[in-house]
Design a protein around this motif. Sequence first.
Motif, PDB file in Angstrom:
ATOM      1  N   HIS A 193     -11.058  -7.877   4.126  1.00  0.00           N
ATOM      2  CA  HIS A 193     -10.950  -8.740   5.293  1.00  0.00           C
ATOM      3  C   HIS A 193     -12.243  -9.508   5.515  1.00  0.00           C
ATOM      4  O   HIS A 193     -13.286  -9.159   4.973  1.00  0.00           O
ATOM      5  N   SER A 194     -12.151 -10.536   6.346  1.00  0.00           N
ATOM      6  CA  SER A 194     -13.352 -11.287   6.708  1.00  0.00           C
ATOM      7  C   SER A 194     -13.983 -10.618   7.920  1.00  0.00           C
ATOM      8  O   SER A 194     -13.411  -9.685   8.483  1.00  0.00           O
ATOM      9  N   ILE A 195     -15.135 -11.101   8.322  1.00  0.00           N
ATOM     10  CA  ILE A 195     -15.672 -10.649   9.600  1.00  0.00           C
ATOM     11  C   ILE A 195     -14.744 -11.193  10.684  1.00  0.00           C
ATOM     12  O   ILE A 195     -13.985 -12.109  10.446  1.00  0.00           O
ATOM     13  N   SER A 196     -14.826 -10.640  11.886  1.00  0.00           N
ATOM     14  CA  SER A 196     -14.017 -11.210  12.963  1.00  0.00           C
ATOM     15  C   SER A 196     -14.918 -12.023  13.880  1.00  0.00           C
ATOM     16  O   SER A 196     -16.097 -11.716  14.057  1.00  0.00           O
ATOM     17  N   THR A 197     -14.345 -13.092  14.406  1.00  0.00           N
ATOM     18  CA  THR A 197     -15.083 -13.997  15.287  1.00  0.00           C
ATOM     19  C   THR A 197     -14.396 -14.020  16.645  1.00  0.00           C
ATOM     20  O   THR A 197     -13.182 -14.141  16.717  1.00  0.00           O
ATOM     21  N   GLU A 201      -7.160 -19.715   1.735  1.00  0.00           N
ATOM     22  CA  GLU A 201      -6.869 -19.521   0.320  1.00  0.00           C
ATOM     23  C   GLU A 201      -6.456 -18.073   0.054  1.00  0.00           C
ATOM     24  O   GLU A 201      -6.653 -17.201   0.888  1.00  0.00           O
ATOM     25  N   ASP A 202      -5.916 -17.841  -1.135  1.00  0.00           N
ATOM     26  CA  ASP A 202      -5.548 -16.483  -1.503  1.00  0.00           C
ATOM     27  C   ASP A 202      -6.795 -15.613  -1.575  1.00  0.00           C
ATOM     28  O   ASP A 202      -7.914 -16.102  -1.666  1.00  0.00           O
ATOM     29  N   CYS A 203      -6.587 -14.283  -1.550  1.00  0.00           N
ATOM     30  CA  CYS A 203      -7.691 -13.338  -1.560  1.00  0.00           C
ATOM     31  C   CYS A 203      -8.645 -13.581  -2.736  1.00  0.00           C
ATOM     32  O   CYS A 203      -8.203 -13.673  -3.882  1.00  0.00           O
ATOM     33  N   PRO A 204      -9.950 -13.699  -2.462  1.00  0.00           N
ATOM     34  CA  PRO A 204     -10.917 -13.929  -3.548  1.00  0.00           C
ATOM     35  C   PRO A 204     -11.070 -12.727  -4.472  1.00  0.00           C
ATOM     36  O   PRO A 204     -11.564 -12.866  -5.583  1.00  0.00           O
ATOM     37  N   LEU A 205     -10.635 -11.558  -4.039  1.00  0.00           N
ATOM     38  CA  LEU A 205     -10.761 -10.355  -4.853  1.00  0.00           C
ATOM     39  C   LEU A 205      -9.535 -10.109  -5.725  1.00  0.00           C
ATOM     40  O   LEU A 205      -9.656  -9.825  -6.912  1.00  0.00           O
ATOM     41  N   ASN A 212      -8.720 -11.872  21.624  1.00  0.00           N
ATOM     42  CA  ASN A 212     -10.030 -12.523  21.782  1.00  0.00           C
ATOM     43  C   ASN A 212     -10.856 -12.594  20.503  1.00  0.00           C
ATOM     44  O   ASN A 212     -12.023 -12.932  20.546  1.00  0.00           O
ATOM     45  N   SER A 213     -10.252 -12.261  19.373  1.00  0.00           N
ATOM     46  CA  SER A 213     -10.989 -12.462  18.135  1.00  0.00           C
ATOM     47  C   SER A 213     -10.036 -12.734  16.973  1.00  0.00           C
ATOM     48  O   SER A 213      -8.856 -12.374  17.008  1.00  0.00           O
ATOM     49  N   MET A 214     -10.559 -13.414  15.972  1.00  0.00           N
ATOM     50  CA  MET A 214      -9.772 -13.788  14.810  1.00  0.00           C
ATOM     51  C   MET A 214     -10.425 -13.243  13.555  1.00  0.00           C
ATOM     52  O   MET A 214     -11.649 -13.193  13.450  1.00  0.00           O
ATOM     53  N   TYR A 215      -9.604 -12.853  12.603  1.00  0.00           N
ATOM     54  CA  TYR A 215     -10.130 -12.502  11.294  1.00  0.00           C
ATOM     55  C   TYR A 215      -9.034 -12.735  10.270  1.00  0.00           C
ATOM     56  O   TYR A 215      -7.868 -12.945  10.628  1.00  0.00           O
ATOM     57  N   ILE A 216      -9.401 -12.688   9.006  1.00  0.00           N
ATOM     58  CA  ILE A 216      -8.435 -12.896   7.937  1.00  0.00           C
ATOM     59  C   ILE A 216      -8.365 -11.624   7.107  1.00  0.00           C
ATOM     60  O   ILE A 216      -9.389 -10.988   6.825  1.00  0.00           O
ATOM     61  N   MET A 217      -7.144 -11.233   6.770  1.00  0.00           N
ATOM     62  CA  MET A 217      -6.970 -10.001   6.009  1.00  0.00           C
ATOM     63  C   MET A 217      -6.020 -10.218   4.840  1.00  0.00           C
ATOM     64  O   MET A 217      -5.068 -10.978   4.930  1.00  0.00           O
ATOM     65  N   CYS A 218      -6.332  -9.525   3.746  1.00  0.00           N
ATOM     66  CA  CYS A 218      -5.450  -9.522   2.579  1.00  0.00           C
ATOM     67  C   CYS A 218      -4.593  -8.264   2.643  1.00  0.00           C
ATOM     68  O   CYS A 218      -5.115  -7.160   2.729  1.00  0.00           O
ATOM     69  N   TYR A 219      -3.278  -8.436   2.646  1.00  0.00           N
ATOM     70  CA  TYR A 219      -2.384  -7.275   2.721  1.00  0.00           C
ATOM     71  C   TYR A 219      -2.253  -6.580   1.367  1.00  0.00           C
ATOM     72  O   TYR A 219      -1.708  -5.490   1.264  1.00  0.00           O
ATOM     73  N   GLU A 220      -2.738  -7.235   0.336  1.00  0.00           N
ATOM     74  CA  GLU A 220      -2.623  -6.671  -1.010  1.00  0.00           C
ATOM     75  C   GLU A 220      -3.677  -5.591  -1.245  1.00  0.00           C
ATOM     76  O   GLU A 220      -3.362  -4.472  -1.617  1.00  0.00           O
ATOM     77  N   CYS A 221      -4.950  -5.922  -1.027  1.00  0.00           N
ATOM     78  CA  CYS A 221      -6.015  -4.955  -1.301  1.00  0.00           C
ATOM     79  C   CYS A 221      -6.722  -4.477  -0.035  1.00  0.00           C
ATOM     80  O   CYS A 221      -7.529  -3.561  -0.077  1.00  0.00           O
ATOM     81  N   GLY A 222      -6.404  -5.084   1.105  1.00  0.00           N
ATOM     82  CA  GLY A 222      -6.953  -4.604   2.376  1.00  0.00           C
ATOM     83  C   GLY A 222      -8.333  -5.141   2.727  1.00  0.00           C
ATOM     84  O   GLY A 222      -8.911  -4.739   3.722  1.00  0.00           O
ATOM     85  N   LYS A 275     -15.018  -5.621   1.541  1.00  0.00           N
ATOM     86  CA  LYS A 275     -14.089  -4.793   0.771  1.00  0.00           C
ATOM     87  C   LYS A 275     -13.627  -3.603   1.602  1.00  0.00           C
ATOM     88  O   LYS A 275     -14.374  -3.088   2.430  1.00  0.00           O
ATOM     89  N   PRO A 276     -12.389  -3.171   1.367  1.00  0.00           N
ATOM     90  CA  PRO A 276     -11.878  -2.016   2.118  1.00  0.00           C
ATOM     91  C   PRO A 276     -12.662  -0.755   1.745  1.00  0.00           C
ATOM     92  O   PRO A 276     -13.114  -0.599   0.611  1.00  0.00           O
TER      93      PRO A 276
END
Length: 74
Positions: free
Chosen positions: A39-43, A10-14, A27-37, A69-70
């Motif tokens: 991100h989720s934890i990385s797994t 989904e779009d950034c919750p913030l 070896n790890s994945m995470y999700i990042m918002c390019y708008e406000c920076g 939050k950034p």
Amino acid sequence: MEIHEMVEIEDCPLCEGPAYLEEENGNSMYIMCYECGCHSISTTFKTPEQKLDAAQRVAKLWNSGKVIKPTPGE
Ligand SMILES: [Zn+2]
């Protein structure tokens, strides 16, 4: 099928900006918002099966609003 097409993000919750699934060091994945920076934890993952599982786990966290939050000034 690309992993991006198999995981619902989904779009950034913030800020409601567009969010992207990122792979780090192969070896790890995470999700990042390019708008406000934010991100989720990385797994981490080791196999292609674990990769999809890792992506779905971070997507679930992200979609439920669990984002980091950034740091100001970065
Ligand atoms: Zn954002």
